[in-house]
Design a protein around this motif. Structure first.
Motif, PDB file in Angstrom:
ATOM      1  N   GLN A 173      -7.928   3.571  -7.289  1.00 57.68           N
ATOM      2  CA  GLN A 173     -10.005   3.672  -7.114  1.00 57.68           C
ATOM      3  C   GLN A 173      -9.667   4.798  -7.984  1.00 57.68           C
ATOM      4  O   GLN A 173      -9.456   5.955  -7.781  1.00 57.68           O
ATOM      5  CB  GLN A 173     -10.137   3.393  -5.875  1.00 57.68           C
ATOM      6  N   ILE A 174     -11.761   4.967  -8.533  1.00 55.05           N
ATOM      7  CA  ILE A 174     -12.114   6.432  -8.977  1.00 55.05           C
ATOM      8  C   ILE A 174     -13.183   6.533  -8.042  1.00 55.05           C
ATOM      9  O   ILE A 174     -14.240   5.293  -7.613  1.00 55.05           O
ATOM     10  CB  ILE A 174     -12.412   5.855 -10.220  1.00 55.05           C
ATOM     11  N   GLY A 175     -13.810   7.287  -7.442  1.00 56.51           N
ATOM     12  CA  GLY A 175     -14.774   7.798  -5.806  1.00 56.51           C
ATOM     13  C   GLY A 175     -14.402   6.715  -4.914  1.00 56.51           C
ATOM     14  O   GLY A 175     -13.504   6.283  -4.795  1.00 56.51           O
ATOM     15  N   ASN A 176     -15.317   5.676  -5.127  1.00 55.69           N
ATOM     16  CA  ASN A 176     -15.881   4.938  -3.908  1.00 55.69           C
ATOM     17  C   ASN A 176     -16.412   3.870  -4.494  1.00 55.69           C
ATOM     18  O   ASN A 176     -16.848   3.127  -4.295  1.00 55.69           O
ATOM     19  CB  ASN A 176     -16.562   5.287  -3.166  1.00 55.69           C
ATOM     20  N   HIS A 177     -16.666   3.675  -5.707  1.00 55.28           N
ATOM     21  CA  HIS A 177     -17.239   2.968  -6.663  1.00 55.28           C
ATOM     22  C   HIS A 177     -16.390   2.046  -8.329  1.00 55.28           C
ATOM     23  O   HIS A 177     -16.931   0.983  -8.273  1.00 55.28           O
ATOM     24  CB  HIS A 177     -18.538   3.540  -7.837  1.00 55.28           C
ATOM     25  N   VAL A 178     -15.437   2.501  -8.711  1.00 54.18           N
ATOM     26  CA  VAL A 178     -14.515   1.771  -8.928  1.00 54.18           C
ATOM     27  C   VAL A 178     -12.919   1.293  -8.160  1.00 54.18           C
ATOM     28  O   VAL A 178     -12.158   1.880  -7.393  1.00 54.18           O
ATOM     29  CB  VAL A 178     -14.013   2.709 -10.469  1.00 54.18           C
ATOM     30  N   LEU A 179     -13.079  -0.083  -8.048  1.00 54.59           N
ATOM     31  CA  LEU A 179     -11.497  -0.585  -7.958  1.00 54.59           C
ATOM     32  C   LEU A 179     -11.063  -0.762  -9.116  1.00 54.59           C
ATOM     33  O   LEU A 179     -11.422  -2.449  -9.207  1.00 54.59           O
ATOM     34  CB  LEU A 179     -11.939  -1.321  -6.735  1.00 54.59           C
ATOM     35  N   CYS A 180      -9.437  -0.766  -9.355  1.00 47.40           N
ATOM     36  CA  CYS A 180      -9.063  -1.772 -10.381  1.00 47.40           C
ATOM     37  C   CYS A 180      -7.666  -2.291 -10.121  1.00 47.40           C
ATOM     38  O   CYS A 180      -6.830  -1.521  -9.322  1.00 47.40           O
ATOM     39  CB  CYS A 180      -9.336  -0.570 -11.985  1.00 47.40           C
ATOM     40  N   PHE A 181      -7.157  -3.303 -10.439  1.00 46.78           N
ATOM     41  CA  PHE A 181      -5.662  -4.273 -10.208  1.00 46.78           C
ATOM     42  C   PHE A 181      -5.205  -4.581 -11.473  1.00 46.78           C
ATOM     43  O   PHE A 181      -5.530  -5.317 -11.885  1.00 46.78           O
ATOM     44  CB  PHE A 181      -6.226  -5.341  -9.885  1.00 46.78           C
ATOM     45  N   GLN A 182      -4.019  -3.996 -10.916  1.00 45.90           N
ATOM     46  CA  GLN A 182      -3.070  -5.158 -12.380  1.00 45.90           C
ATOM     47  C   GLN A 182      -2.583  -5.991 -12.262  1.00 45.90           C
ATOM     48  O   GLN A 182      -2.127  -7.388 -12.905  1.00 45.90           O
ATOM     49  CB  GLN A 182      -1.616  -4.089 -11.949  1.00 45.90           C
ATOM     50  N   PHE A 183      -2.734  -6.500 -11.323  1.00 46.80           N
ATOM     51  CA  PHE A 183      -2.495  -8.660 -10.920  1.00 46.80           C
ATOM     52  C   PHE A 183      -4.031  -8.900 -10.052  1.00 46.80           C
ATOM     53  O   PHE A 183      -5.049  -8.236 -11.056  1.00 46.80           O
ATOM     54  CB  PHE A 183      -2.086  -8.967  -9.206  1.00 46.80           C
ATOM     55  N   HIS A 184      -4.406 -10.362 -10.183  1.00 48.10           N
ATOM     56  CA  HIS A 184      -5.114 -10.920 -10.284  1.00 48.10           C
ATOM     57  C   HIS A 184      -5.435 -11.532  -8.953  1.00 48.10           C
ATOM     58  O   HIS A 184      -5.032 -12.921  -8.681  1.00 48.10           O
ATOM     59  CB  HIS A 184      -4.262 -12.633 -10.889  1.00 48.10           C
ATOM     60  N   PRO A 185      -6.349 -11.163  -8.256  1.00 43.88           N
ATOM     61  CA  PRO A 185      -6.567 -11.059  -6.934  1.00 43.88           C
ATOM     62  C   PRO A 185      -8.023 -12.413  -6.555  1.00 43.88           C
ATOM     63  O   PRO A 185      -8.191 -13.480  -6.039  1.00 43.88           O
ATOM     64  CB  PRO A 185      -7.212  -9.847  -6.534  1.00 43.88           C
TER      65      PRO A 185
ATOM     66  N   LYS B 189       1.347  -0.993  -0.050  1.00 36.36           N
ATOM     67  CA  LYS B 189      -0.142  -0.520  -0.003  1.00 36.36           C
ATOM     68  C   LYS B 189       1.123   1.023  -0.265  1.00 36.36           C
ATOM     69  O   LYS B 189       1.635   1.596   0.518  1.00 36.36           O
ATOM     70  CB  LYS B 189      -1.087  -0.114   1.404  1.00 36.36           C
ATOM     71  N   LEU B 190       0.786   2.457  -0.763  1.00 28.21           N
ATOM     72  CA  LEU B 190       1.310   3.995  -0.618  1.00 28.21           C
ATOM     73  C   LEU B 190       1.174   4.293   0.977  1.00 28.21           C
ATOM     74  O   LEU B 190      -0.128   4.349   1.247  1.00 28.21           O
ATOM     75  CB  LEU B 190       0.751   4.335  -1.418  1.00 28.21           C
ATOM     76  N   ASN B 191       2.000   5.177   0.742  1.00 31.85           N
ATOM     77  CA  ASN B 191       1.485   5.638   1.883  1.00 31.85           C
ATOM     78  C   ASN B 191       0.940   7.132   1.877  1.00 31.85           C
ATOM     79  O   ASN B 191       0.435   7.172   0.669  1.00 31.85           O
ATOM     80  CB  ASN B 191       2.923   6.830   2.274  1.00 31.85           C
ATOM     81  N   HIS B 192       0.648   7.575   2.878  1.00 30.83           N
ATOM     82  CA  HIS B 192      -0.452   8.142   2.292  1.00 30.83           C
ATOM     83  C   HIS B 192      -2.243   8.176   1.305  1.00 30.83           C
ATOM     84  O   HIS B 192      -2.170   9.817   0.794  1.00 30.83           O
ATOM     85  CB  HIS B 192       0.529   9.998   2.226  1.00 30.83           C
ATOM     86  N   VAL B 193      -2.455   7.450   1.678  1.00 31.53           N
ATOM     87  CA  VAL B 193      -4.404   7.148   0.576  1.00 31.53           C
ATOM     88  C   VAL B 193      -4.682   7.980   1.881  1.00 31.53           C
ATOM     89  O   VAL B 193      -4.668   7.653   2.987  1.00 31.53           O
ATOM     90  CB  VAL B 193      -3.724   5.471   0.835  1.00 31.53           C
ATOM     91  N   PRO B 194      -5.373   8.300   1.056  1.00 25.58           N
ATOM     92  CA  PRO B 194      -6.582   9.310   1.346  1.00 25.58           C
ATOM     93  C   PRO B 194      -8.200   8.631   2.164  1.00 25.58           C
ATOM     94  O   PRO B 194      -8.255   7.038   2.709  1.00 25.58           O
ATOM     95  CB  PRO B 194      -7.272  10.179  -0.006  1.00 25.58           C
ATOM     96  N   GLU B 195      -8.330   9.449   3.648  1.00 28.36           N
ATOM     97  CA  GLU B 195      -8.936   8.613   4.813  1.00 28.36           C
ATOM     98  C   GLU B 195      -9.823   8.699   3.454  1.00 28.36           C
ATOM     99  O   GLU B 195     -10.560   9.310   2.770  1.00 28.36           O
ATOM    100  CB  GLU B 195      -9.326   9.681   5.754  1.00 28.36           C
ATOM    101  N   GLY B 196     -10.535   7.531   4.089  1.00 27.82           N
ATOM    102  CA  GLY B 196     -11.932   6.612   3.021  1.00 27.82           C
ATOM    103  C   GLY B 196     -11.657   5.535   2.112  1.00 27.82           C
ATOM    104  O   GLY B 196     -13.017   5.458   1.709  1.00 27.82           O
ATOM    105  N   SER B 197     -10.173   5.560   2.036  1.00 26.18           N
ATOM    106  CA  SER B 197     -10.047   5.245   0.124  1.00 26.18           C
ATOM    107  C   SER B 197     -10.013   3.670   0.949  1.00 26.18           C
ATOM    108  O   SER B 197     -10.283   2.905   2.028  1.00 26.18           O
ATOM    109  CB  SER B 197      -8.895   4.817   0.754  1.00 26.18           C
ATOM    110  N   PHE B 198     -10.882   2.079  -0.062  1.00 23.04           N
ATOM    111  CA  PHE B 198     -10.464   0.566   0.051  1.00 23.04           C
ATOM    112  C   PHE B 198      -9.271   0.596   0.711  1.00 23.04           C
ATOM    113  O   PHE B 198      -7.963   1.460   1.149  1.00 23.04           O
ATOM    114  CB  PHE B 198     -10.210   0.540  -1.222  1.00 23.04           C
ATOM    115  N   ASP B 199      -9.888   0.172   1.711  1.00 20.67           N
ATOM    116  CA  ASP B 199      -8.487  -0.098   2.745  1.00 20.67           C
ATOM    117  C   ASP B 199      -8.369  -2.064   2.903  1.00 20.67           C
ATOM    118  O   ASP B 199      -9.412  -3.049   1.788  1.00 20.67           O
ATOM    119  CB  ASP B 199      -9.086  -0.325   4.576  1.00 20.67           C
TER     120      ASP B 199
ATOM    121  N   TYR C  85     -16.598  -3.321  -0.498  1.00 26.57           N
ATOM    122  CA  TYR C  85     -17.002  -2.314  -0.726  1.00 26.57           C
ATOM    123  C   TYR C  85     -17.143  -1.080  -1.856  1.00 26.57           C
ATOM    124  O   TYR C  85     -18.089  -0.092  -1.228  1.00 26.57           O
ATOM    125  CB  TYR C  85     -15.136  -1.680  -1.103  1.00 26.57           C
ATOM    126  N   VAL C  86     -16.809  -1.354  -3.008  1.00 24.99           N
ATOM    127  CA  VAL C  86     -17.815  -0.510  -4.929  1.00 24.99           C
ATOM    128  C   VAL C  86     -19.811  -0.540  -4.355  1.00 24.99           C
ATOM    129  O   VAL C  86     -20.531   0.131  -4.132  1.00 24.99           O
ATOM    130  CB  VAL C  86     -17.200  -1.062  -5.844  1.00 24.99           C
TER     131      VAL C  86
END
Length: 244
Positions: free
Chosen positions: A174-186, A128-138, A238-239
Motif C-alpha cells: 500500500q501507498i499512503g492510505n489511498h493505494v492498495l495493490c495485489f500480485q494475486f487476483h482477489p 500477512k507480514l509481521n510488524h505491518v504498521p498500525e493503521g495499515s489496511f487490515d 479502505y481506500v
C-alpha cells in the motif's frame, strides 16, 4: 447531496473485467466507466488526452493482463497508461491495482517489474507480514487466493509491504492510505476463471511446481472465491474512506 462516486477501470485483455467487485460498486451507487486498451487500434498511437481527466475519476481500478509492463514496443499504450497513472497518483486519489495493475503502479513509480523465479497459477496461500504498521489496511493473517502470474513487482519506494508467500515475496503493498495493490487476483469469480482457462495460449506458457493443472482449477468450488472477493471489497472501502 453527496456526489455520485465515479469509478474508472483500466482493462487490458477482453476476458478480464473487474469481476466480483461490480455488485459492491453498484451498492455504492457508483457510476462505472472503462478504458479498454485491448480494443485500441494497433496502428494508431494513443494520446493521453483520450483518457479521462484525472478530475473525472474518484476511484481507479487497474486490472490484469498477460502482457509485461516492460513490453512497450509491442504495446505502446503502456507508456501512456503509466504516464496517466503517475498523474493520477500525484493527486492522492484512491487506486486498486490487481496483478498487472499492481505491477503498473509500481513501475510507474520507478520500481522494477521482472520475471518471478517461479510461476504461480492456481489457489495458493498468502500471509500477512509481521510488524505491518498500525493503521495499515487490515486483513486476515493468512488466506487463500487465485494466483496467475509469471512476473512480479518490487515494492515502490515509500510503500508499505503487506503480504508474501513462499513462492513470491511481494504479494501486496500500500501507498499512503489511498493505494492498495495485489500480485494475486482477489476479483476472480467462477465465470472469470472459466474465461482465464479458455485462453489456451496463456495456459500453455505456465509450468512448474506451483502451477495447478486446468483439470483441478475447473473443479474449483464456489466457496474458494469468497475470501478474495471479500478482501477486494474491504480494500475498496479502505481506500475510499481513508482518502475522503
Amino acid at each position: 447531496m453527496k456526489p455520485q462516486l465515479k469509478v474508472h477501470y483500466f482493462q487490458h485483455i477482453a476476458g478480464e473485467g473487474f469481476g466480483s467487485c461490480y455488485d459492491y460498486l453498484k451498492s455504492l451507487d457508483a457510476k462505472v466507466s472503462a478504458t479498454e486498451f485491448f480494443a485500441l487500434p494497433v496502428d494508431r498511437p494513443l494520446d493521453i488526452d483520450a483518457l479521462p481527466h484525472v478530475d473525472e475519476v474518484d476511484l481507479l481500478i487497474i486490472m490484469g493482463g498477460e502482457m509485461s509492463v516492460n513490453d512497450e514496443a509491442n504495446y505502446p499504450w503502456l507508456k501512456i497508461e503509466k504516464r496517466w497513472i503517475r498523474r493520477y497518483l500525484a493527486m492522492g486519489k484512491p487506486v486498486i491495482g490487481i496483478c498487472l495493475g499492481g505491477q503498473l503502479v509500481a513501475n510507474a513509480l520507478g520500481a522494477a517489474v521482472s520475471r518471478s523465479p517461479f510461476q504461480e497459477r492456481g489457489w495458493h496461500n498468502v500471509r500477512k507480514l509481521n510488524h505491518v504498521p498500525e493503521g495499515s489496511f487490515d486483513f486476515p493473517a493468512e488466506f487463500q487466493v487465485m494466483q496467475w502470474h509469471s512476473e512480479t513487482f518490487d515494492i515502490p519506494k515509500g510503500a508499505v509491504h503487506l503480504a508474501e508467500n513462499q513462492v513470491c515475496r511481494n504479494q501486496m503493498y500500500q501507498i499512503g492510505n489511498h493505494v492498495l495493490c495485489f500480485q494475486f487476483h482477489p476479483e476472480i469469480t467462477q465465470d472469470a476463471l472459466k474465461l482465464f482457462l479458455a485462453n489456451d495460449e496463456d495456459a500453455a506458457i505456465f509450468s512448474g511446481q506451483y502451477v495447478q493443472p486446468q483439470s483441478v482449477l475447473k473443479c474449483s468450488s464456489k466457496d474458494k472465491f469468497i475470501e478474495g472477493n471479500q478482501l477486494l471489497n474491504q480494500a475498496i472501502a479502505y481506500v475510499l474512506q481513508r482518502s475522503a
